[in-house]
Design an enzyme around this catalytic site. Structure first.
Site, PDB file in Angstrom:
ATOM      1  N   LYS A 271       0.835  -1.201   0.000  1.00  0.00           N
ATOM      2  CA  LYS A 271       0.000   0.000   0.000  1.00  0.00           C
ATOM      3  C   LYS A 271       0.872   1.255   0.000  1.00  0.00           C
ATOM      4  O   LYS A 271       0.624   2.198  -0.751  1.00  0.00           O
ATOM      5  CB  LYS A 271      -0.962  -0.026   1.197  1.00  0.00           C
ATOM      6  CG  LYS A 271      -2.074  -1.060   1.012  1.00  0.00           C
ATOM      7  CD  LYS A 271      -2.793  -1.440   2.298  1.00  0.00           C
ATOM      8  CE  LYS A 271      -3.722  -2.633   2.023  1.00  0.00           C
ATOM      9  NZ  LYS A 271      -4.343  -3.206   3.250  1.00  0.00           N
TER      10      LYS A 271
ATOM     11  N   ASP B 265     -10.709   3.261   4.249  1.00  0.00           N
ATOM     12  CA  ASP B 265     -10.788   1.809   4.087  1.00  0.00           C
ATOM     13  C   ASP B 265     -12.211   1.305   4.358  1.00  0.00           C
ATOM     14  O   ASP B 265     -12.497   0.118   4.211  1.00  0.00           O
ATOM     15  CB  ASP B 265      -9.791   1.148   5.055  1.00  0.00           C
ATOM     16  CG  ASP B 265      -9.442  -0.270   4.648  1.00  0.00           C
ATOM     17  OD1 ASP B 265      -9.502  -0.571   3.445  1.00  0.00           O
ATOM     18  OD2 ASP B 265      -9.110  -1.079   5.539  1.00  0.00           O
TER      19      ASP B 265
ATOM     20  N   GLN C  60      -4.453  -1.990   9.634  1.00  0.00           N
ATOM     21  CA  GLN C  60      -4.349  -3.284   8.952  1.00  0.00           C
ATOM     22  C   GLN C  60      -5.017  -4.389   9.773  1.00  0.00           C
ATOM     23  O   GLN C  60      -4.712  -4.567  10.949  1.00  0.00           O
ATOM     24  CB  GLN C  60      -2.866  -3.621   8.696  1.00  0.00           C
ATOM     25  CG  GLN C  60      -2.648  -4.903   7.926  1.00  0.00           C
ATOM     26  CD  GLN C  60      -3.206  -4.870   6.510  1.00  0.00           C
ATOM     27  OE1 GLN C  60      -3.054  -3.890   5.785  1.00  0.00           O
ATOM     28  NE2 GLN C  60      -3.897  -5.931   6.101  1.00  0.00           N
TER      29      GLN C  60
END
Lengths: 288, 288
Positions: free
Chosen positions: A53, A120, A97
């Site tokens: 990323k 996200d 994450q």
């Protein structure tokens, strides 16, 4: 006619091409979109994802901030880090994450992310705001599925979409997004009876179950569209590609299908967040 | 065997009986659960609804505060009122009566309600938190549907539930709630093709479409359960009771089905909000 292979790498490239122009424009205005990633613990796969990323950020000319926290981090310590990033005006998007170590309250941590930085799409508020079409950033894998659909101009209106899986970051949001695009939506899961008969009715099948080669070609209606969001060890999808391919009219391969589009959606949302912040700042300075 | 008529009045009474004991206990601790209702404008039906809610509050020994705002109220003025009620520690639940005059941004007003006081389950955050089972208060009509299901011990696990309607306060939340109870869920709407064939597969049908007598008995599978959340002018449901009754194994009448349970869910949520506030206060004083 041969089934159409939905090429996620091509879709991802088209997203990135657009992003590069937008990032360039933003930089001209003095703003560099910045994504903060948080990794807790030592999971090797997670390290790789976070690295990928950050790398993609830099390739596109964006900034990234990578926060690494030790395995023994507490929920409260993680919340502190998120709060710090929430109030950092240089940071436009925050990614925590998944998964975090099991002693951490992951849901609490996700929901601590400010809605406007939840690029996200993991907050419960963001899920609600996505469902009600209020401009929140949807989860990236569902967003990637929609991006592929739109890139190939696949019709959703009135179609029957069957989603296999109901997770908070995939099955549930993609169901709501397809519903908002006027598909009739059926959500299936581990307790569903006669799954094959339900899948048989689908014009569009979204495989989001997390089990390798789970969806069989013999379950499919002739000419259905298969969107495989699975990504199991060994680069294996949730659909059995070999048997699904001949029955479908269009299908995403694994790898090279939904996966590559997912990261580009994360960056797209981060760029949008930077644009919105700029617009908000402008409005404020006009007012003052 | 004759179909079971699901008696909403009986369900509502059982909820209220439980509530009265809880309210009594709360009062013993110095807390009287209080619901604030906001009515904007002069809609006669809305006035009646708000009146009914306040009356039921008082019957159960709860308090209510009724805020009436003129038709010309702006969104900002409404937001101010909501903020005032959000910060009033005597108020445990806030209900903004739908619909507000068309010049008001209803969604913005709904979403201004503090999550912990959103006893009517209208905020987008509350929808997300309900979907992810985080303890938010769900919308009252979906909650009433689940309450009827539970009162009569109707089985949901693995059953196919077909929801007709996808509104933010009914179709969408009830879909997510049934999904969380392990039903396989299909969500249909105005663009759905072959609706009758989809309904034919349902073990449970939720009629939430807002059109009188829309669901026909001939669409039903023999022995299905019909839950009618419709409430059209003249006390007419969304299901055609006459033709649906003989095909069903259980059915809610209109009136006397889901309707009466809805208000009792609103009060149940308000009492829960008061209990939680009390517990939070306790925890804080233990800490200090």
């Amino acid at each position: 006619m041969n089934p159409l292979i939905l090429d996620g790498r091509k879709v991802a490239q088209s997203v990135k091409d657009e992003l590069m122009a937008q990032i360039c424009e933003l930089k001209g205005k003095g703003v560099t979109p910045k994504l903060a990633t948080i990794l807790v613990g030592n999971d090797e796969a997670s390290k790789t994802y976070v690295q990928m990323k950050a790398n993609t950020c830099h390739k596109l000319g964006m900034e990234s901030e990578r926060v690494f926290l030790p395995e023994e981090t507490t929920t409260d310590e993680l919340l502190d880090v998120i709060q710090r990033l929430n109030s950092d005006h240089q940071v436009h998007g925050i990614l925590l994450q998944h998964p975090v170590p099991s002693h951490i309250d992951e849901r609490k941590a996700f929901d601590e992310i400010a809605l406007e930085k939840d690029v996200d799409g993991v907050t419960s508020h963001g899920f609600g705001a996505t469902t009600f079409q209020l401009g929140a950033y949807p989860c990236c894998t569902p967003a990637a599925i929609l991006q592929v659909i739109d890139y190939y101009n696949l019709e959703l209106e009135g179609k029957h979409a069957v989603i296999i899986g109901r997770s908070p970051i995939l099955g549930k949001p993609v169901s709501m997004m397809l519903l908002n695009r006027n598909a009739t939506v059926t959500i299936c899961h581990s307790r569903t009876e006669n799954l094959d008969q339900i899948v048989k009715q689908a014009d569009v099948v979204v495989a989001a179950v997390g089990r390798p080669k789970f969806v069989k070609g013999e379950w499919l209606k002739e000419g259905s569209i298969v969107l495989d969001a699975g990504y199991n060890p060994g680069n294996i999808g949730d659909a059995d590609y070999e048997s699904c391919y001949p029955k479908s009219s269009a299908i995403t391969p694994v790898p090279g299908g939904i996966g590559p589009v997912t990261i580009s959606m994360l960056l797209k949302h981060t760029v949008e967040a930077a644009q919105r912040q700029l617009n908000t700042t402008k409005t404020h300075s006009n007012v003052s």
